[in-house]
Each structure stands twice: as C-alpha cells, then as structure tokens.
Design a protein around this motif. Sequence first.
Motif, PDB file in Angstrom:
ATOM      1  N   ILE A 187       0.833  -1.207   0.000  1.00  0.00           N
ATOM      2  CA  ILE A 187       0.000   0.000   0.000  1.00  0.00           C
ATOM      3  C   ILE A 187       0.866   1.255   0.000  1.00  0.00           C
ATOM      4  O   ILE A 187       0.610   2.209  -0.735  1.00  0.00           O
ATOM      5  N   ALA A 188       1.938   1.233   0.806  1.00  0.00           N
ATOM      6  CA  ALA A 188       2.834   2.401   0.859  1.00  0.00           C
ATOM      7  C   ALA A 188       3.468   2.655  -0.513  1.00  0.00           C
ATOM      8  O   ALA A 188       3.869   3.770  -0.813  1.00  0.00           O
ATOM      9  N   ALA A 189       3.537   1.601  -1.330  1.00  0.00           N
ATOM     10  CA  ALA A 189       4.123   1.764  -2.673  1.00  0.00           C
ATOM     11  C   ALA A 189       3.054   2.144  -3.701  1.00  0.00           C
ATOM     12  O   ALA A 189       3.331   2.228  -4.895  1.00  0.00           O
ATOM     13  N   GLY A 190       1.823   2.320  -3.247  1.00  0.00           N
ATOM     14  CA  GLY A 190       0.753   2.725  -4.167  1.00  0.00           C
ATOM     15  C   GLY A 190       0.030   1.554  -4.811  1.00  0.00           C
ATOM     16  O   GLY A 190      -0.775   1.732  -5.722  1.00  0.00           O
ATOM     17  N   ILE A 191       0.301   0.337  -4.329  1.00  0.00           N
ATOM     18  CA  ILE A 191      -0.394  -0.842  -4.879  1.00  0.00           C
ATOM     19  C   ILE A 191      -1.663  -1.063  -4.058  1.00  0.00           C
ATOM     20  O   ILE A 191      -1.593  -1.134  -2.829  1.00  0.00           O
ATOM     21  N   SER A 192      -2.818  -1.144  -4.722  1.00  0.00           N
ATOM     22  CA  SER A 192      -4.024  -1.335  -3.909  1.00  0.00           C
ATOM     23  C   SER A 192      -4.815  -2.572  -4.330  1.00  0.00           C
ATOM     24  O   SER A 192      -5.800  -2.932  -3.698  1.00  0.00           O
ATOM     25  N   ASP A 193      -4.367  -3.242  -5.395  1.00  0.00           N
ATOM     26  CA  ASP A 193      -5.035  -4.474  -5.832  1.00  0.00           C
ATOM     27  C   ASP A 193      -4.103  -5.637  -5.513  1.00  0.00           C
ATOM     28  O   ASP A 193      -3.039  -5.778  -6.120  1.00  0.00           O
ATOM     29  N   ILE A 194      -4.517  -6.424  -4.528  1.00  0.00           N
ATOM     30  CA  ILE A 194      -3.609  -7.441  -4.000  1.00  0.00           C
ATOM     31  C   ILE A 194      -4.242  -8.821  -4.107  1.00  0.00           C
ATOM     32  O   ILE A 194      -5.414  -9.004  -3.772  1.00  0.00           O
ATOM     33  N   ILE A 195      -3.447  -9.775  -4.567  1.00  0.00           N
ATOM     34  CA  ILE A 195      -3.936 -11.148  -4.671  1.00  0.00           C
ATOM     35  C   ILE A 195      -3.117 -11.998  -3.701  1.00  0.00           C
ATOM     36  O   ILE A 195      -1.898 -12.077  -3.832  1.00  0.00           O
ATOM     37  N   ILE A 196      -3.808 -12.574  -2.752  1.00  0.00           N
ATOM     38  CA  ILE A 196      -3.090 -13.471  -1.829  1.00  0.00           C
ATOM     39  C   ILE A 196      -3.379 -14.900  -2.268  1.00  0.00           C
ATOM     40  O   ILE A 196      -4.539 -15.285  -2.419  1.00  0.00           O
ATOM     41  N   VAL A 197      -2.315 -15.655  -2.497  1.00  0.00           N
ATOM     42  CA  VAL A 197      -2.496 -17.057  -2.888  1.00  0.00           C
ATOM     43  C   VAL A 197      -2.408 -17.892  -1.615  1.00  0.00           C
ATOM     44  O   VAL A 197      -1.364 -17.941  -0.964  1.00  0.00           O
ATOM     45  N   THR A 198      -3.529 -18.483  -1.257  1.00  0.00           N
ATOM     46  CA  THR A 198      -3.578 -19.247  -0.005  1.00  0.00           C
ATOM     47  C   THR A 198      -3.700 -20.737  -0.312  1.00  0.00           C
ATOM     48  O   THR A 198      -3.676 -21.144  -1.474  1.00  0.00           O
ATOM     49  N   GLY A 199      -3.843 -21.512   0.726  1.00  0.00           N
ATOM     50  CA  GLY A 199      -4.012 -22.954   0.541  1.00  0.00           C
ATOM     51  C   GLY A 199      -4.774 -23.485   1.736  1.00  0.00           C
ATOM     52  O   GLY A 199      -5.362 -22.712   2.498  1.00  0.00           O
ATOM     53  N   ALA A 200      -4.705 -24.788   1.921  1.00  0.00           N
ATOM     54  CA  ALA A 200      -5.426 -25.385   3.047  1.00  0.00           C
ATOM     55  C   ALA A 200      -4.922 -24.785   4.361  1.00  0.00           C
ATOM     56  O   ALA A 200      -3.739 -24.504   4.515  1.00  0.00           O
ATOM     57  N   GLY A 201      -5.841 -24.566   5.289  1.00  0.00           N
ATOM     58  CA  GLY A 201      -5.459 -24.104   6.629  1.00  0.00           C
ATOM     59  C   GLY A 201      -5.087 -22.637   6.709  1.00  0.00           C
ATOM     60  O   GLY A 201      -4.422 -22.215   7.654  1.00  0.00           O
ATOM     61  N   GLN A 214     -10.959   1.519  15.844  1.00  0.00           N
ATOM     62  CA  GLN A 214     -10.390   2.177  14.662  1.00  0.00           C
ATOM     63  C   GLN A 214      -9.343   1.283  14.010  1.00  0.00           C
ATOM     64  O   GLN A 214      -9.258   1.187  12.798  1.00  0.00           O
ATOM     65  N   GLU A 215      -8.526   0.619  14.837  1.00  0.00           N
ATOM     66  CA  GLU A 215      -7.449  -0.212  14.293  1.00  0.00           C
ATOM     67  C   GLU A 215      -8.021  -1.406  13.519  1.00  0.00           C
ATOM     68  O   GLU A 215      -7.582  -1.689  12.404  1.00  0.00           O
ATOM     69  N   ILE A 216      -9.033  -2.075  14.070  1.00  0.00           N
ATOM     70  CA  ILE A 216      -9.522  -3.237  13.312  1.00  0.00           C
ATOM     71  C   ILE A 216     -10.309  -2.810  12.069  1.00  0.00           C
ATOM     72  O   ILE A 216     -10.303  -3.501  11.059  1.00  0.00           O
ATOM     73  N   LYS A 217     -10.929  -1.628  12.131  1.00  0.00           N
ATOM     74  CA  LYS A 217     -11.606  -1.127  10.920  1.00  0.00           C
ATOM     75  C   LYS A 217     -10.560  -0.784   9.864  1.00  0.00           C
ATOM     76  O   LYS A 217     -10.723  -1.052   8.684  1.00  0.00           O
ATOM     77  N   ARG A 218      -9.463  -0.172  10.317  1.00  0.00           N
ATOM     78  CA  ARG A 218      -8.391   0.214   9.382  1.00  0.00           C
ATOM     79  C   ARG A 218      -7.860  -1.036   8.658  1.00  0.00           C
ATOM     80  O   ARG A 218      -7.694  -1.042   7.439  1.00  0.00           O
ATOM     81  N   ILE A 219      -7.654  -2.106   9.427  1.00  0.00           N
ATOM     82  CA  ILE A 219      -7.084  -3.326   8.829  1.00  0.00           C
ATOM     83  C   ILE A 219      -8.011  -3.876   7.745  1.00  0.00           C
ATOM     84  O   ILE A 219      -7.576  -4.290   6.675  1.00  0.00           O
ATOM     85  N   SER A 220      -9.338  -3.820   8.021  1.00  0.00           N
ATOM     86  CA  SER A 220     -10.241  -4.413   7.026  1.00  0.00           C
ATOM     87  C   SER A 220     -10.457  -3.504   5.817  1.00  0.00           C
ATOM     88  O   SER A 220     -11.045  -3.932   4.826  1.00  0.00           O
ATOM     89  N   ASN A 221      -9.953  -2.264   5.897  1.00  0.00           N
ATOM     90  CA  ASN A 221     -10.090  -1.369   4.734  1.00  0.00           C
ATOM     91  C   ASN A 221      -8.764  -1.117   4.029  1.00  0.00           C
ATOM     92  O   ASN A 221      -8.664  -0.219   3.206  1.00  0.00           O
ATOM     93  N   LEU A 222      -7.751  -1.901   4.375  1.00  0.00           N
ATOM     94  CA  LEU A 222      -6.408  -1.589   3.875  1.00  0.00           C
ATOM     95  C   LEU A 222      -6.314  -1.569   2.354  1.00  0.00           C
ATOM     96  O   LEU A 222      -5.711  -0.680   1.776  1.00  0.00           O
ATOM     97  N   ALA A 223      -6.897  -2.566   1.727  1.00  0.00           N
ATOM     98  CA  ALA A 223      -6.726  -2.668   0.274  1.00  0.00           C
ATOM     99  C   ALA A 223      -7.816  -3.552  -0.293  1.00  0.00           C
ATOM    100  O   ALA A 223      -8.575  -4.180   0.455  1.00  0.00           O
ATOM    101  N   GLU A 224      -7.864  -3.607  -1.622  1.00  0.00           N
ATOM    102  CA  GLU A 224      -8.782  -4.546  -2.261  1.00  0.00           C
ATOM    103  C   GLU A 224      -8.010  -5.865  -2.351  1.00  0.00           C
ATOM    104  O   GLU A 224      -7.040  -5.989  -3.102  1.00  0.00           O
ATOM    105  N   ILE A 225      -8.418  -6.823  -1.525  1.00  0.00           N
ATOM    106  CA  ILE A 225      -7.654  -8.076  -1.482  1.00  0.00           C
ATOM    107  C   ILE A 225      -8.483  -9.211  -2.091  1.00  0.00           C
ATOM    108  O   ILE A 225      -9.659  -9.376  -1.764  1.00  0.00           O
ATOM    109  N   HIS A 226      -7.860  -9.953  -2.988  1.00  0.00           N
ATOM    110  CA  HIS A 226      -8.520 -11.106  -3.605  1.00  0.00           C
ATOM    111  C   HIS A 226      -7.773 -12.354  -3.156  1.00  0.00           C
ATOM    112  O   HIS A 226      -6.572 -12.305  -2.948  1.00  0.00           O
ATOM    113  N   TYR A 227      -8.522 -13.442  -3.051  1.00  0.00           N
ATOM    114  CA  TYR A 227      -7.890 -14.681  -2.607  1.00  0.00           C
ATOM    115  C   TYR A 227      -8.006 -15.742  -3.686  1.00  0.00           C
ATOM    116  O   TYR A 227      -9.073 -15.900  -4.289  1.00  0.00           O
ATOM    117  N   ILE A 228      -6.906 -16.428  -3.904  1.00  0.00           N
ATOM    118  CA  ILE A 228      -6.925 -17.548  -4.843  1.00  0.00           C
ATOM    119  C   ILE A 228      -6.323 -18.721  -4.084  1.00  0.00           C
ATOM    120  O   ILE A 228      -5.345 -18.549  -3.343  1.00  0.00           O
TER     121      ILE A 228
END
Length: 302
Positions: free
Chosen positions: A42-56, A84-98
Amino acid sequence: MKAVIPAAGLGIRFLPLTKAQPKEMLPVVDKPTIQYVIEEAIAAGISDIIIVTGAGKRAIEDHFDRSPELESILERNGKERELQEIKRISNLAEIHYIRQKAPKGLGDAVYCARRHVGNEPFAVMLGDTINIASVPVVKQLMEIHELLDTSVIAVERVPKEKIQDYGIIKAKKVKERLHLIEDLVEKPKPDHAPSDYGITGTYILTPGIFHCIEQTPAGRNGEIQLTDALRLFLKEERIYAYEFEGRRYDIGDKLGWMKTNFELILDHPEFSEETTKFLLDLLKRKKMIKRTREGISRKRKR
Ligand code: G1P
C-alpha cells in the motif's frame, strides 16, 4: 500495478507453531507478518492485492475481513482505539484470494494468480518477508522497472552458511546496486553457489513469466520453483537484480522470526524503553552480562 502475495506454504520449518495457524500470521511485535507485507504494498501505491492461499489459511482472510460482531462489541465498550485499528485493517486494500490446490511450490503459487494479473507487469511479495525501508522495497523495484521496462528482483548478500536457504544469482554489475542476471540457482550448496547474492522475496515480473512457469519441471523438493522459471525466462528477457536500500527481516525459520521480534520491538515507540530495561535486567539475572565502568560487557564463557 497489482501485487501477488504467495502465502500457501506449509510452514514446515515452524512446526509445531504452524500446525493450526498459517506461518504468515505469526506475530511480529504487535501484528501478523503478512500485515507488514500488505502495508508495504500500500505504501508503494499498490491497492489491488492477490493473496495465494491454501489449506489451513482461513485466518489470513479473517484478519483482513470486516468483523461486524467484534466491531459492535468494541463500540459498546467504548474501545475506540481498538475499533479504529480493526476497521483500518479491514479497509487496507482490495484483497482477492486464490487457492493453490496443492502445495506445489512458489512458482506454481504465482502461476495460480495469472488470470487475475492479466497481461501486465506485477509485483510478487513473499508473505513471510518483512522489509523496513524509507522507500518501500517494492517501490524501489517499481522505479527500476519503469526505467528498464523489464523484470527486476531484490537481492542482498547473504552469509555463506545461509546460502543454501536462498535462490542465488550469478550476475554482472552494471552500476551501483544494479546487476544484470546471467544465471540463477535455487538453494545451492555454498561451495557450488555462483555468488553470495540471495533473492530476498520481492520481485517485479513481466507476464511472460507465466508461460515459463508452465514449462518448468518440478525442481528442489519436488516443487515448481520460481527461481527455475526465472532461469528459463532469462532466455527471453533481460532480468535485473537490485540491491535494495533498507533492511530485510528473515522470517524463514524460528530463529529468524524470534530475532526479528527482538529487533523490531526495540524500534517500537510504545515498547522500546521498557523492553530495553527488561532485556538488560534479564541478561544480568542470567549472568550473561556484567556492568563495567565503561558500561556493559558480555561475560566471558568459563
Ligand atoms: C523462496 C524462494 C527463494 C528465495 C526465498 C527468500 O524460498 O524460492 O529463491 O531466496 O524464498 O526468502 P523459501 O524461503 O520459500 O524456501
């Protein structure tokens, strides 16, 4: 630019800590490791984030999601700061999960994001690597990418005994901090390593990497390695390595993780002073240091 954060690894080096929680959620001082990664993007100006997750890995999604029940409890109890802190965390970025269907390696995890990334250059930021720098490390790479219009990966010199934990490059220095890569090898034995420049886990890649991953056979540990795919990619494109400015914290194993906690807690405005006193006192109690007229020195081992 989009960022892909691979976070599907099994965390074997952290067992039993990571039996029921993702290694990316291990706390570093007062937040999970992966939050540092997202905040760097986010500090670098990236707001579209894809997190690649797996089981667990559910805890990662929960951490960055809204939590209406918790929010209303905090609100009722007047816990404004925490709210405020937990609201901030959930608004950090547009996060997609694969989800990566099976733990087939870092190369395969990046490949899972290909449809979302599309035909654009993108960043890869490992979910277990913390960079602290005045200009975010990924931003430093983005600037090099803008100038050279090709892939660039972050490297730093690593001590000999750590070489076999890293992808290592062979490269020709082109100017201060910038190297043109000639070859790469995943986790070589120190005596066979082409240099001591290790790949630290932040990359800007052009989309041509995807078809190279497709052609990459399983390598080290039977996994599809990103380093091996980059090696194929070298036949098509120039790839640069950049010795970034800043400090990278190695959360790759238990000791690295614990050391990172010590170091970053001493930099934390709220905890630094108390922790310093506590640590000095602890070392004295454990008879590991003694006070001298000049200050404090380590006790010699008998
Ligand atoms: C991965 C990469 C390796 C890189 C390292 C940095 O390995 O495969 O090339 O040097 O991250 O942390 P891992 O640590 O996931 O085994």
